[in-house]
Design an enzyme around this catalytic site. Structure first.
Site, short mmCIF file in Angstrom:
data_model
loop_
_atom_site.label_atom_id
_atom_site.label_comp_id
_atom_site.label_asym_id
_atom_site.label_seq_id
_atom_site.Cartn_x
_atom_site.Cartn_y
_atom_site.Cartn_z
N LYS A 38 -46.12 25.74 -87.07
CA LYS A 38 -46.08 27.13 -86.62
C LYS A 38 -45.03 27.93 -87.39
O LYS A 38 -45.27 29.07 -87.79
CB LYS A 38 -45.81 27.19 -85.11
CG LYS A 38 -47.00 26.74 -84.29
CD LYS A 38 -46.68 26.51 -82.82
CE LYS A 38 -47.90 25.91 -82.12
NZ LYS A 38 -47.68 25.58 -80.70
N GLN A 46 -42.75 25.29 -76.67
CA GLN A 46 -43.69 24.22 -77.01
C GLN A 46 -43.83 23.26 -75.83
O GLN A 46 -42.85 22.73 -75.32
CB GLN A 46 -43.19 23.47 -78.27
CG GLN A 46 -44.14 22.39 -78.76
CD GLN A 46 -45.48 22.95 -79.25
OE1 GLN A 46 -45.54 23.98 -79.90
NE2 GLN A 46 -46.56 22.27 -78.91
N ASP A 81 -47.82 33.38 -76.47
CA ASP A 81 -48.76 32.33 -76.10
C ASP A 81 -49.65 32.78 -74.94
O ASP A 81 -50.60 32.07 -74.58
CB ASP A 81 -47.98 31.08 -75.66
CG ASP A 81 -48.25 29.89 -76.55
OD1 ASP A 81 -49.12 30.00 -77.43
OD2 ASP A 81 -47.59 28.86 -76.35
#
Ligand code: NAP
Length: 306
Positions: free
Chosen positions: A68, A112, A135
């Site tokens: 990422k 994460q 997200d």
């Protein structure tokens, strides 16, 4: 043109499924983001900035985060990984997330997952600033998505929709069956596909669904987000359907130096003989998730500035 009853969805000239190349589509999305970032910064704005929080020693998580950050930098987005040992307390992590939410230079924050067992992921996500939640997991963004308002759409569902759009697979009026009801994939994808413009008729299945194969065979578009290797077999597919495989499963493979390989939730070799379109694993939905994260981060920067 609307499909007629009993008319196969698959155009007659396809002998096997068209492979949807997620890597190529993701590369295009990333190129577009890079070009937009270049314009944005040339107008005198700061580089968009993404903060990624990584807790513990999970090698798969560490590798996803590296990917990422690399992709962000490649698109001209500044990115940092904030790494914490597995012994960080929930309160300490809450403080970190709250602090990032207030920092003016931070546009996007990504935590994460999974987190260690002693940290409640839902508490951490609830502490995110919804305007930096790239997200799309905060309940405010989930609510916005469910009610058709503007927010952040989780990256994997928006990647799935982008793959369909790019492959010119019509969703309007089509029957979509999603296997999996997680907050990360199944649920937000169902909301998104029901939005005006996509206009799909959506059925969401899960482990309690009865007659699953029968339900799946009604799908013009079947999405598998289960987490079980090769779960979707050829007899679950309507001829000509589009099959989107979200699953990422590690299976033992002694011919590889790592001892494993990645595979999806769909029995790819058998299903591609029946489907009209299919995504491979790897190289299907996975690369799209990262590409949509970059798009969300740029969007976050633009929204916070305007
Ligand atoms: P999850 O939270 O574990 O959800 C799995 C879903 O599958 C649940 O709703 C579960 O039903 C359902 N399920 C399990 N067994 C079933 C069965 N026998 N029949 C019908 N439904 C069944 O997983 P997730 O986070 O959504 O992830 C799903 C998969 O996608 C995983 O392989 C994950 O690694 C992958 N993934 C990939 C990406 C990407 O970028 N490509 C991103 C995210 C996730 P219940 O709710 O009834 O338990």
């Amino acid at each position: 043109m609307p499909l007629q009853a009993n008319q196969p969805y698959k155009p007659a000239f396809f002998e096997v499924a068209q492979i949807i190349d997620g890597k190529a589509v993701a590369a295009e999305v990333r190129r577009n983001v890079r070009a937009e970032v270049a314009v944005w910064t040339s107008e005198g704005h700061a580089q968009p900035y993404l903060a990624v929080i990584l807790v513990g020693e999970n090698p798969a998580s560490a590798s996803y985060v590296r990917g990422k950050i690399r992709a962000s930098q490649d698109a001209g987005i500044a990115g940092d990984t904030l790494t914490f040992g597995a012994n960080i307390t929930e309160q300490e992590l809450l403080d970190v997330v709250r602090d990032l939410g207030q920092q003016p230079n931070v546009d996007g924050i990504l935590v994460q997952l999974p987190l260690p067992d002693h940290i409640r992921a839902d508490r951490i996500i609830a502490e995110l600033n919804p305007d930096k939640d790239v997200d799309g997991l905060h309940v405010v963004n989930a609510g916005r998505l469910a009610t058709g308002q503007v927010g952040f759409i989780p990256c994997t569902p928006s990647g799935v929709v982008e793959l369909l759009r790019h492959s010119e697979i019509e969703t309007r009026g089509r029957r979509v069956v999603i296997i999996g009801r997680s907050n990360l994939v199944g649920r937000p994808l169902a909301s998104l596909l029901m939005h005006k413009g996509y206009d799909a008729t959506v059925t969401v299945c899960h482990s309690r669904t009865r007659n699953l194969s029968e339900v799946c065979r009604e799908a013009d578009i079947l999405v598998a987000a289960i987490g079980r290797a090769h779960f979707v077999s050829a007899d679950m597919i309507k001829p000509g359907a589009a099959v989107i495989d979200v699953g990422i499963n590690r299976i033992e493979d002694n011919s590889r130096p790592s001892g494993y390989r990645l595979t999806g939730d769909v029995d790819y070799e058998a299903v591609k003989e029946i489907a009209g379109w299919i995504t491979p694993v790897p190289g299907g939905v996975g690369p799209m998730t990262i590409a949509m994260l970059l798009q969300n981060t740029l969007l976050a920067a633009k929204r916070r500035t305007s």
